[in-house]
Design a protein around this motif. Structure first.
Motif, PDB file in Angstrom:
ATOM      1  N   ASP A  38       0.674  -1.178   0.027  1.00 14.20           N
ATOM      2  CA  ASP A  38      -0.052   0.001  -0.019  1.00 14.20           C
ATOM      3  C   ASP A  38       0.727   1.251   0.029  1.00 14.20           C
ATOM      4  OD1 ASP A  38      -2.301  -1.405  -0.047  1.00 14.20           O
ATOM      5  OD2 ASP A  38      -2.704  -1.449   2.257  1.00 14.20           O
ATOM      6  N   VAL A  39       1.886   1.377  -0.797  1.00 14.80           N
ATOM      7  CA  VAL A  39       2.656   2.511  -0.781  1.00 14.80           C
ATOM      8  C   VAL A  39       2.078   3.660  -1.262  1.00 14.80           C
ATOM      9  CG1 VAL A  39       4.989   3.096  -1.520  1.00 14.80           C
ATOM     10  CG2 VAL A  39       4.927   1.028  -0.802  1.00 14.80           C
ATOM     11  N   ILE A  40       1.493   3.296  -2.289  1.00 13.56           N
ATOM     12  CA  ILE A  40       0.687   4.546  -3.069  1.00 13.56           C
ATOM     13  C   ILE A  40      -0.333   5.162  -2.074  1.00 13.56           C
ATOM     14  CG2 ILE A  40      -0.611   5.215  -4.953  1.00 13.56           C
ATOM     15  CD1 ILE A  40       2.007   4.666  -6.020  1.00 13.56           C
ATOM     16  N   LYS A  41      -0.848   4.454  -1.251  1.00 12.32           N
ATOM     17  CA  LYS A  41      -1.943   5.023  -0.458  1.00 12.32           C
ATOM     18  C   LYS A  41      -1.169   5.523   0.834  1.00 12.32           C
ATOM     19  CE  LYS A  41      -6.042   3.560   1.907  1.00 12.32           C
ATOM     20  NZ  LYS A  41      -7.481   2.984   1.730  1.00 12.32           N
ATOM     21  N   GLU A  42      -0.048   4.892   1.324  1.00 10.67           N
ATOM     22  CA  GLU A  42       0.539   5.729   2.301  1.00 10.67           C
ATOM     23  C   GLU A  42       0.994   7.025   2.053  1.00 10.67           C
ATOM     24  OE1 GLU A  42       3.969   3.448   3.901  1.00 10.67           O
ATOM     25  OE2 GLU A  42       2.778   1.559   3.549  1.00 10.67           O
ATOM     26  N   VAL A  43       1.508   7.257   0.824  1.00 13.38           N
ATOM     27  CA  VAL A  43       2.280   8.570   0.472  1.00 13.38           C
ATOM     28  C   VAL A  43       1.320   9.485  -0.087  1.00 13.38           C
ATOM     29  CG1 VAL A  43       3.815   9.544  -1.149  1.00 13.38           C
ATOM     30  CG2 VAL A  43       4.240   7.464  -0.005  1.00 13.38           C
ATOM     31  N   PHE A  44       0.325   8.991  -0.939  1.00  9.04           N
ATOM     32  CA  PHE A  44      -0.621   9.974  -1.672  1.00  9.04           C
ATOM     33  C   PHE A  44      -2.100   9.783  -1.067  1.00  9.04           C
ATOM     34  CE2 PHE A  44       2.929   9.054  -4.532  1.00  9.04           C
ATOM     35  CZ  PHE A  44       3.251  10.303  -4.800  1.00  9.04           C
ATOM     36  N   GLY A  45      -2.401   8.588  -0.420  1.00 11.89           N
ATOM     37  CA  GLY A  45      -4.042   8.550   0.130  1.00 11.89           C
ATOM     38  C   GLY A  45      -4.871   7.988  -0.900  1.00 11.89           C
ATOM     39  N   VAL A  46      -4.391   7.641  -2.073  1.00  7.57           N
ATOM     40  CA  VAL A  46      -5.196   6.919  -2.949  1.00  7.57           C
ATOM     41  C   VAL A  46      -4.834   5.455  -3.162  1.00  7.57           C
ATOM     42  CG1 VAL A  46      -5.773   9.258  -4.051  1.00  7.57           C
ATOM     43  CG2 VAL A  46      -3.940   7.763  -5.079  1.00  7.57           C
ATOM     44  N   ALA A  47      -5.794   4.815  -3.815  1.00  5.24           N
ATOM     45  CA  ALA A  47      -5.554   3.307  -3.858  1.00  5.24           C
ATOM     46  C   ALA A  47      -4.502   2.814  -5.078  1.00  5.24           C
ATOM     47  CB  ALA A  47      -6.829   2.306  -4.212  1.00  5.24           C
ATOM     48  N   CYS A  48      -4.443   3.538  -5.941  1.00  5.21           N
ATOM     49  CA  CYS A  48      -3.227   2.999  -7.222  1.00  5.21           C
ATOM     50  C   CYS A  48      -2.960   4.302  -7.925  1.00  5.21           C
ATOM     51  CB  CYS A  48      -4.145   2.259  -8.140  1.00  5.21           C
ATOM     52  SG  CYS A  48      -5.585   2.920  -8.803  1.00  5.21           S
ATOM     53  N   ILE A  49      -1.948   3.855  -8.762  1.00  3.01           N
ATOM     54  CA  ILE A  49      -1.371   5.048  -9.540  1.00  3.01           C
ATOM     55  C   ILE A  49      -2.347   5.790 -10.397  1.00  3.01           C
ATOM     56  CG2 ILE A  49       0.424   5.428 -11.493  1.00  3.01           C
ATOM     57  CD1 ILE A  49       2.321   3.599 -10.098  1.00  3.01           C
ATOM     58  N   MET A  99      -6.300  11.303 -11.651  1.00  2.00           N
ATOM     59  CA  MET A  99      -7.238  12.107 -11.092  1.00  2.00           C
ATOM     60  C   MET A  99      -7.022  13.125 -10.223  1.00  2.00           C
ATOM     61  SD  MET A  99     -10.174   9.308 -11.768  1.00  2.00           S
ATOM     62  CE  MET A  99     -11.331  10.091 -10.986  1.00  2.00           C
ATOM     63  N   MET A 100      -6.143  12.806  -9.175  1.00  4.35           N
ATOM     64  CA  MET A 100      -5.647  13.744  -8.030  1.00  4.35           C
ATOM     65  C   MET A 100      -4.894  14.879  -8.562  1.00  4.35           C
ATOM     66  SD  MET A 100      -3.740  12.226  -4.586  1.00  4.35           S
ATOM     67  CE  MET A 100      -3.288  13.641  -3.440  1.00  4.35           C
TER      68      MET A 100
END
Length: 141
Positions: free
Chosen positions: A31-42, A47-48
């Motif tokens: 869950d690295v993407i979620k840890e850093v950016f708060g979203v589920a996937c690249i 969209m973010m």
């Protein structure tokens, strides 16, 4: 053997002031993407970048660019040797803080943060236990 060499990535969320290093495997299966950016996937990051105004502004300020110059590679890219030196300094500082908290006098070597052989922007690097860092692998050796 080349297929088994992990690429190390540099992830930065300037809005939350988070910098993290991760391997390709970690990006895919943790869950690295979620840890850093708060979203589920690249995919959600696109969209973010497009719709989250405060995130856009933080990227623009961090890199000194305009909104139309924001690209995904500003916040996720293959790590460089300079990035790894920054990571080494952070690990040394963290280790000093941990040792001070535990009141230990003995110095412990830095633990290898990734596989013994990794890929960075500049090429392939191999861990050296003598100086606790990654050194470039030359083809002639």
């Amino acid at each position: 053997m080349e297929n088994s060499i992990e690429t190390v990535y540099f992830l930065e969320n300037p809005e939350k002031k988070i910098i993290k290093f991760a391997t390709g495997t970690q990006l895919r299966y943790e869950d690295v993407i979620k840890e850093v950016f708060g979203v589920a996937c690249i995919h959600d990051l696109h969209m973010m970048i497009q719709f989250n105004k405060s995130f856009q502004t933080s990227i623009c300020k961090s890199y000194g660019i305009s909104e139309n110059k924001i690209t995904l590679d500003k916040i996720i890219r293959v790590a460089s040797k300079a990035d790894m030196l920054q990571l080494k300094k952070q690990l040394i500082e963290q280790q000093k803080n941990d040792m001070n908290a535990l009141k230990l006098e003995e110095e412990f070597p830095l633990q290898r943060p990734f596989d013994s052989i990794i890929k960075l922007q500049e090429g392939i690097y191999q861990w050296d236990d003598t100086n606790f860092s990654y050194n470039a692998v030359t083809n002639g050796a």
